[in-house]
Design a protein around this motif. Structure first.
Motif, PDB file in Angstrom:
ATOM      1  N   GLY A 181       0.791  -1.228   0.000  1.00 36.94           N
ATOM      2  CA  GLY A 181       0.000   0.000   0.000  1.00 36.94           C
ATOM      3  C   GLY A 181       0.819   1.270   0.000  1.00 36.94           C
ATOM      4  N   GLY A 182       2.136   1.162  -0.185  1.00 35.49           N
ATOM      5  CA  GLY A 182       2.991   2.345  -0.199  1.00 35.49           C
ATOM      6  C   GLY A 182       2.782   3.196  -1.441  1.00 35.49           C
ATOM      7  N   GLU A 183       3.378   4.397  -1.416  1.00 31.87           N
ATOM      8  CA  GLU A 183       3.217   5.342  -2.519  1.00 31.87           C
ATOM      9  C   GLU A 183       4.132   4.996  -3.697  1.00 31.87           C
ATOM     10  N   SER A 184       3.779   5.570  -4.859  1.00 30.80           N
ATOM     11  CA  SER A 184       4.601   5.381  -6.065  1.00 30.80           C
ATOM     12  C   SER A 184       6.000   5.962  -5.841  1.00 30.80           C
ATOM     13  N   THR A 185       6.962   5.435  -6.586  1.00 34.98           N
ATOM     14  CA  THR A 185       8.345   5.908  -6.468  1.00 34.98           C
ATOM     15  C   THR A 185       8.865   6.308  -7.840  1.00 34.98           C
ATOM     16  N   TRP A 186       9.953   7.089  -7.844  1.00 29.66           N
ATOM     17  CA  TRP A 186      10.585   7.527  -9.101  1.00 29.66           C
ATOM     18  C   TRP A 186      12.090   7.595  -8.896  1.00 29.66           C
ATOM     19  N   HIS A 187      12.843   7.062  -9.846  1.00 33.10           N
ATOM     20  CA  HIS A 187      14.312   7.111  -9.834  1.00 33.10           C
ATOM     21  C   HIS A 187      14.796   7.584 -11.205  1.00 33.10           C
ATOM     22  N   GLU A 188      15.862   8.383 -11.196  1.00 39.14           N
ATOM     23  CA  GLU A 188      16.406   8.889 -12.458  1.00 39.14           C
ATOM     24  C   GLU A 188      17.874   8.503 -12.570  1.00 39.14           C
ATOM     25  N   ASP A 189      18.237   7.867 -13.691  1.00 43.38           N
ATOM     26  CA  ASP A 189      19.620   7.435 -13.945  1.00 43.38           C
ATOM     27  C   ASP A 189      20.164   6.632 -12.755  1.00 43.38           C
ATOM     28  N   HIS A 190      19.360   5.697 -12.293  1.00 49.16           N
ATOM     29  CA  HIS A 190      19.715   4.905 -11.117  1.00 49.16           C
ATOM     30  C   HIS A 190      20.481   3.658 -11.553  1.00 49.16           C
ATOM     31  N   LEU A 191      21.636   3.428 -10.931  1.00 50.96           N
ATOM     32  CA  LEU A 191      22.462   2.258 -11.267  1.00 50.96           C
ATOM     33  C   LEU A 191      21.901   1.015 -10.604  1.00 50.96           C
ATOM     34  N   VAL A 192      21.486   0.041 -11.439  1.00 49.58           N
ATOM     35  CA  VAL A 192      21.039  -1.267 -10.950  1.00 49.58           C
ATOM     36  C   VAL A 192      21.738  -2.320 -11.812  1.00 49.58           C
ATOM     37  N   PRO A 193      22.911  -2.815 -11.394  1.00 47.62           N
ATOM     38  CA  PRO A 193      23.616  -3.821 -12.204  1.00 47.62           C
ATOM     39  C   PRO A 193      22.782  -5.093 -12.326  1.00 47.62           C
ATOM     40  N   ILE A 194      22.734  -5.642 -13.539  1.00 46.32           N
ATOM     41  CA  ILE A 194      22.007  -6.895 -13.757  1.00 46.32           C
ATOM     42  C   ILE A 194      22.866  -7.838 -14.593  1.00 46.32           C
ATOM     43  N   THR A 195      22.537  -9.115 -14.516  1.00 49.93           N
ATOM     44  CA  THR A 195      23.236 -10.107 -15.323  1.00 49.93           C
ATOM     45  C   THR A 195      22.632 -10.141 -16.721  1.00 49.93           C
ATOM     46  N   ARG A 196      23.481  -9.978 -17.705  1.00 45.87           N
ATOM     47  CA  ARG A 196      23.069 -10.125 -19.099  1.00 45.87           C
ATOM     48  C   ARG A 196      24.003 -11.141 -19.726  1.00 45.87           C
ATOM     49  N   GLY A 197      23.458 -12.250 -20.167  1.00 47.88           N
ATOM     50  CA  GLY A 197      24.319 -13.311 -20.666  1.00 47.88           C
ATOM     51  C   GLY A 197      25.117 -13.892 -19.513  1.00 47.88           C
ATOM     52  N   SER A 198      26.452 -13.932 -19.681  1.00 48.31           N
ATOM     53  CA  SER A 198      27.298 -14.558 -18.661  1.00 48.31           C
ATOM     54  C   SER A 198      27.939 -13.546 -17.727  1.00 48.31           C
ATOM     55  N   HIS A 199      27.651 -12.241 -17.909  1.00 45.44           N
ATOM     56  CA  HIS A 199      28.345 -11.226 -17.132  1.00 45.44           C
ATOM     57  C   HIS A 199      27.359 -10.260 -16.481  1.00 45.44           C
ATOM     58  N   VAL A 200      27.784  -9.707 -15.350  1.00 41.91           N
ATOM     59  CA  VAL A 200      27.043  -8.617 -14.719  1.00 41.91           C
ATOM     60  C   VAL A 200      27.430  -7.318 -15.416  1.00 41.91           C
ATOM     61  N   GLN A 201      26.432  -6.506 -15.750  1.00 41.14           N
ATOM     62  CA  GLN A 201      26.686  -5.233 -16.424  1.00 41.14           C
ATOM     63  C   GLN A 201      26.120  -4.086 -15.599  1.00 41.14           C
ATOM     64  N   ASP A 202      26.812  -2.934 -15.648  1.00 37.91           N
ATOM     65  CA  ASP A 202      26.276  -1.716 -15.053  1.00 37.91           C
ATOM     66  C   ASP A 202      25.174  -1.192 -15.966  1.00 37.91           C
ATOM     67  N   VAL A 203      23.957  -1.138 -15.445  1.00 40.36           N
ATOM     68  CA  VAL A 203      22.813  -0.666 -16.222  1.00 40.36           C
ATOM     69  C   VAL A 203      22.157   0.471 -15.454  1.00 40.36           C
ATOM     70  N   TYR A 204      21.911   1.572 -16.153  1.00 38.76           N
ATOM     71  CA  TYR A 204      21.282   2.742 -15.553  1.00 38.76           C
ATOM     72  C   TYR A 204      19.844   2.833 -16.046  1.00 38.76           C
ATOM     73  N   TRP A 205      18.933   3.194 -15.129  1.00 39.42           N
ATOM     74  CA  TRP A 205      17.514   3.246 -15.450  1.00 39.42           C
ATOM     75  C   TRP A 205      16.908   4.522 -14.877  1.00 39.42           C
ATOM     76  N   SER A 206      15.940   5.052 -15.592  1.00 45.91           N
ATOM     77  CA  SER A 206      14.997   6.028 -15.036  1.00 45.91           C
ATOM     78  C   SER A 206      13.654   5.301 -14.991  1.00 45.91           C
ATOM     79  N   TYR A 207      13.077   5.125 -13.770  1.00 46.91           N
ATOM     80  CA  TYR A 207      11.902   4.267 -13.674  1.00 46.91           C
ATOM     81  C   TYR A 207      11.004   4.679 -12.512  1.00 46.91           C
ATOM     82  N   SER A 208       9.753   4.241 -12.614  1.00 51.35           N
ATOM     83  CA  SER A 208       8.802   4.439 -11.527  1.00 51.35           C
ATOM     84  C   SER A 208       8.143   3.108 -11.198  1.00 51.35           C
TER      85      SER A 208
END
Length: 507
Positions: free
Chosen positions: A111-138
């Motif tokens: 029940g919490g409120e909506s959130t917003w992030h801009e150019d937020h670093l969230v590293p994720i695995t793509r293929g066999s390696h972890v990559q630095d991925v930046y997101w703007s998201y809500s």
């Protein structure tokens, strides 16, 4: 004719390209959601929005956080998650980053409120390696038909390319600014090392080799590695196969990607990434004015959290261009200084020394012209002048040159004859440093020139001649403009993501 639940489910799931087809074909009865005909209307409505938009969207639904996403979002997933993430459970699918995003998702579900992030670093695995991925998201709540929160809608825009492009652009601008203040070859190497050492996430390590008088490649500076390391031998032999494909780079005179570094030279770790550097780019330092041979080599590591793609190779190539240009300028200016000093010390043998001086100036990597005072008659113009400005006659006056070259200021205002750097040095005794002039040659091609001019005075301080030294920086400026254009285009994408966020919050 009444509309059945099955009809509403089919309407909600129509279209959507590849992901629409995958969602329709998925066996939802094997998931906690059950068949699509039994889904709540709020989920079907949100899915209809997700499949109809070209903006990247993602849904977690229900206590198990069952996943949906559209074609636009699928482009940010590697083969290890697409299409297997469809219908999967959020906590299992995103296990490596759940400590980062999980509390926020669970807060929305509670029940919490909506959130917003801009150019937020969230590293994720793509293929066999972890990559630095930046997101703007809500993250926004999706209300259930029966009240409360049924799921989370993720409206997202990946901004990795823009963030990395802007970061690399800052490095290049810093490098260009520092190199502009250098006066010797040693200054150039020290300035480059200082800048590269300060950006370990973009250049984990770098090696600069210069060609000595005997034509051998010697290590001038190692950044991020000790000299003599397996990756940084003190000398390189182009004819011998080693860690670095030197012969290939010198043959193609273009960037060469080198992979498998841990196996070849051991593990190199530097910067924020915990993984060892896997890849590097090797670029020959080719003089900008097409002097014979090459000045040296640059090897630059690529962060293991970034992709060694065309943008990465172009970035390292531009670093090499800046260093090469500064080396050209420093060596050219040193040649001119030595030549003038030799001429002043050998006044008794002026004719012989003048011929020697002109021989040195003819071979300089800079475009050099000399003119006498007070007549303004041009007494010398080397091959670089002819290469940049076309065929000239040294017997002409500098007024004729200013008209022939059709000089313009960077704001494209035509230059008066008295504003030419050589004219100012000759007639006003002014020293002109690194002034940009736009040139339009006889073929109508636009060239960007950096000009330096200085008066030559006799023992009484009277101006007896002037020297003009020019550098063609057209290619370097074009690449800088492309980098700035790329930054602006990515900024437009971020603005679109912000608009989508505002629209979503008003739904």
């Amino acid at each position: 004719m009444s509309v059945t639940t099955d009809d509403r489910a089919r309407q909600a799931l129509r279209g959507g390209g590849e992901m629409g087809a995958l969602i329709r074909a998925h066996d939802w009865s094997a998931t906690p959601l059950g068949p699509a005909a039994e889904w709540p209307q709020s989920l079907r409505t949100t899915l209809a929005l997700l499949l109809s938009t070209r903006h990247p969207m993602f849904i977690w639904w229900g206590p198990e956080l069952i996943q949906f996403y559209n074609d636009a979002y699928s482009r940010s997933l590697g083969p290890d998650r697409h299409p297997s993430a469809l219908g999967g459970r959020g906590r299992e699918c995103w296990a490596e980053i759940w400590p980062v995003i999980g509390p926020e998702v669970e807060s929305i579900m509670a029940g919490g409120e909506s959130t917003w992030h801009e150019d937020h670093l969230v590293p994720i695995t793509r293929g066999s390696h972890v990559q630095d991925v930046y997101w703007s998201y809500s993250y926004s709540p999706i209300l259930h038909d029966e009240g409360g929160v049924g799921g989370v809608l993720v409206t997202v825009q990946e901004t990795t390319k823009r963030v990395v492009t802007e970061r690399r652009g800052r490095l290049l601008r810093e490098l260009a600014a520092r190199e502009l203040r250098t006066e010797s070859e040693r200054d150039v190497i020290e300035a480059a090392a200082a800048v590269l050492d300060g950006h370990p996430d973009d250049v984990p390590f770098a090696l600069l080799y210069l060609t000595d008088a005997a034509g051998e490649l010697r290590l001038a500076r190692a950044i991020g590695l000790p000299a003599g390391h397996r990756a940084a031998p003190l000398t390189l032999d182009p004819s011998t196969a080693g860690v670095w494909p030197v012969a290939t780079a010198l043959t193609v005179q273009a960037p060469v990607l080198v992979s498998g570094l841990p196996a070849a030279v051991g593990e190199i770790r530097r910067g924020s990434a915990p993984e060892p550097v896997r890849e590097a780019v090797l670029v020959p330092l080719v003089p900008a004015l097409a002097s014979p041979g090459f000045a040296g080599l640059l090897m630059a590591g690529i962060s293991p959290r970034l992709t060694a793609d065309e943008e990465a190779r172009t970035f390292v190539e531009q670093v090499a261009r800046e260093i090469t240009h500064a080396l050209d300028r420093a060596r050219g200016e040193a040649q001119v200084r030595r030549a003038w000093q030799a001429a002043e010390l050998a006044a008794a043998e002026r004719d012989v020394e003048r011929r020697q001086l002109l021989t040195v100036l003819e071979q300089s990597p800079a475009a050099i012209m000399l003119a006498d005072a007070p007549s303004g008659r041009v007494t010398f113009a080397n091959e670089r002048v002819r290469r940049i400005f076309g065929q000239v006659e040294p017997s002409e006056l500098i007024e004729a040159y200013s008209e022939r070259w059709r000089g313009l200021h960077p704001d494209e205002r035509p230059l008066a004859q008295g504003e030419w750097p050589l004219t100012r040095a000759l007639r006003q005794g002014e020293v002109v440093s690194n002034e940009t002039v736009l040139i339009e040659d006889a073929a109508g091609r636009r060239m960007e020139i950096v000009a330096n001019a200085a008066p030559v005075r006799d023992a009484q301080g009277q101006v007896i001649a002037a020297v003009l030294m020019c550098w063609d920086v057209t290619a370097e400026r074009r690449i800088e403009r492309r980098l700035r254009d790329a930054e602006r285009l990515q900024s437009v994408g971020t603005l679109a993501g912000g608009v989508a966020h505002e629209v979503n919050n008003q739904m």
